[in-house]
Scaffold this motif. Structure first.
Motif: not given
Length: 294
Positions: A106-110, A133-136
Motif C-alpha cells: 500500500v502506498g509504495c509505488v505505482d 514502476y513509473n512513480r514513487l
C-alpha cells in the motif's frame, strides 16, 4: 515527545496488507505488516519472516492448484474419500494449512513489474527492491543513526507500524473459489506508534545484533522503524519476547466483584526485539544499496 519524529518517519513507512485463506474454509483472514524505504530508488526493508510469506505466496497457491487437479480426477471413484485423504497427506493439507496468500503493497509505488527479495543469512531482515514502476508513492527516506554508541539502555525510542488490519477491500469469490481484492471497502489501516526505553543490547557470536525495548512490538508492526525524537533510525521492529517474571500465583482466593474466587496467574513481561541499526547498514552495504546517515 515523538510527535515531530512520527511526522518525519511516516512518509517513508508503509503497510503490507495480506489476505489469507485456509484449507477447507472460505473465510478471508486479513493481516498486516510494515516496511520502510531506505532511499529514493524503491528499496525497502522489512522482517525476513514477513518477506518469506510474500516470497512463498505463488508456491503455496500452486501446491493447492495441483491438489485440486488431482482431486478432480478421483472424485467419481468408488473410494474417493480415501483417495482424497491420501492426496491431502501428499500435498500436506490440513484444516489450518494456508492455501492462498494475496499481498498488497500500500502506498509504495505505482504499478510495478517485479519485487525482488533478498534475505539476511542469520537475522530477521530482508531487502525488497521494487522494479518497473513509473512513480514513487512514498516520500522521503530513512536516515540511519551514524554514531551507534548512542544506542544505550535507558534511551527513549519509538516504533511505528500498522498492527491493526482494519482494511475491508477483500472478499471470497464463490464463483472462482478464490479470495480477491475488491474496489469497495476500506483500503487503509491506521498507523500506530509505541514508545519505550532501551533495556538491553542483544548479541550472538557475531556481536551486537539487536535492541531490546521495554514495551512489546505489536503484531503487524514487524518491519517498522525504531527511531529517536529526531526521526533518526536506530533499528527495525522484529519480534516480541515473553520474559517470565516469576511472580506466579496458584489457586489463590481473592475477591472479584464482591465474590470470592480462586485464581491462578503466571505473569510475563512482553518486551520488543529490534534488529540493530549496524546490522541493517552492513546488510545494505553488502547488497550495494545506497542509504543515508546522520
Amino acid at each position: 515527545m515523538f510527535v515531530d519524529a512520527i511526522d518525519r518517519v511516516d512518509p517513508f513507512t508503509r503497510p503490507l496488507h495480506s489476505i489469507v485463506r485456509l484449507y477447507g474454509h472460505d473465510e478471508v483472514i486479513p493481516g498486516t505488516a510494515t516496511l520502510f524505504f531506505v532511499n529514493e530508488y524503491g528499496c525497502a526493508i522489512t522482517c525476513k519472516h514477513v518477506a518469506e510469506l510474500v516470497a512463498k505466496a505463488d508456491t503455496i497457491y500452486h501446491n493447492y492448484l495441483n491438489f485440486q487437479g488431482e482431486r478432480r480426477s478421483v472424485l467419481r471413484e468408488r473410494d474417493a474419500a480415501q483417495r482424497i485423504s491420501q492426496l491431502e497427506e501428499k500435498f500436506k493439507l490440513q484444516s489450518d494449512t494456508i492455501i492462498r496468500v494475496r499481498n498488497s503493497f500500500v502506498g509504495c509505488v505505482d504499478l510495478f513489474s517485479e519485487v525482488t527479495i533478498e534475505m539476511h543469512p542469520t537475522q530477521d531482515l530482508a531487502l525488497l527492491r521494487f522494479k518497473g514502476y513509473n512513480r514513487l508513492l512514498y516520500q522521503s527516506h530513512a536516515t540511519f543513526l551514524q554514531d551507534t554508541s548512542r544506542v544505550k539502555p535507558g534511551r527513549s525510542l519509538c516504533r511505528l507500524g500498522y498492527p491493526f488490519p482494519e482494511f475491508t477491500n477483500y472478499r471470497y469469490n464463490a464463483g472462482s473459489d478464490d479470495i480477491e481484492w475488491t474496489a469497495e471497502g476500506k483500503v487503509t489501516s491506521p498507523r500506530f506508534p509505541i514508545d519505550g526505553i532501551v533495556t538491553r543490547l542483544l548479541s550472538d557470536s557475531s556481536g551486537i545484533v539487536g535492541i531490546e525495548m521495554s514495551t512489546p512490538g505489536l503484531r503487524g508492526q514487524s518491519g517498522g522503524p525504531l527511531f529517536d525524537t529526531n526521526g533518526l533510525i536506530y533499528g527495525m521492529q522484529s519480534a516480541t519476547r515473553h520474559l517470565h517474571l516469576g511472580f506466579d500465583i496458584e489457586d489463590r482466593e481473592v475477591m472479584v466483584n464482591g465474590r470470592r474466587s480462586r485464581v491462578s496467574n503466571y505473569p510475563f513481561l512482553n518486551v520488543g526485539q529490534c534488529v540493530h541499526v549496524d546490522v541493517i547498514k552492513a546488510f545494505l552495504r553488502e547488497r550495494g544499496v545506497p542509504f543515508y546517515e546522520a
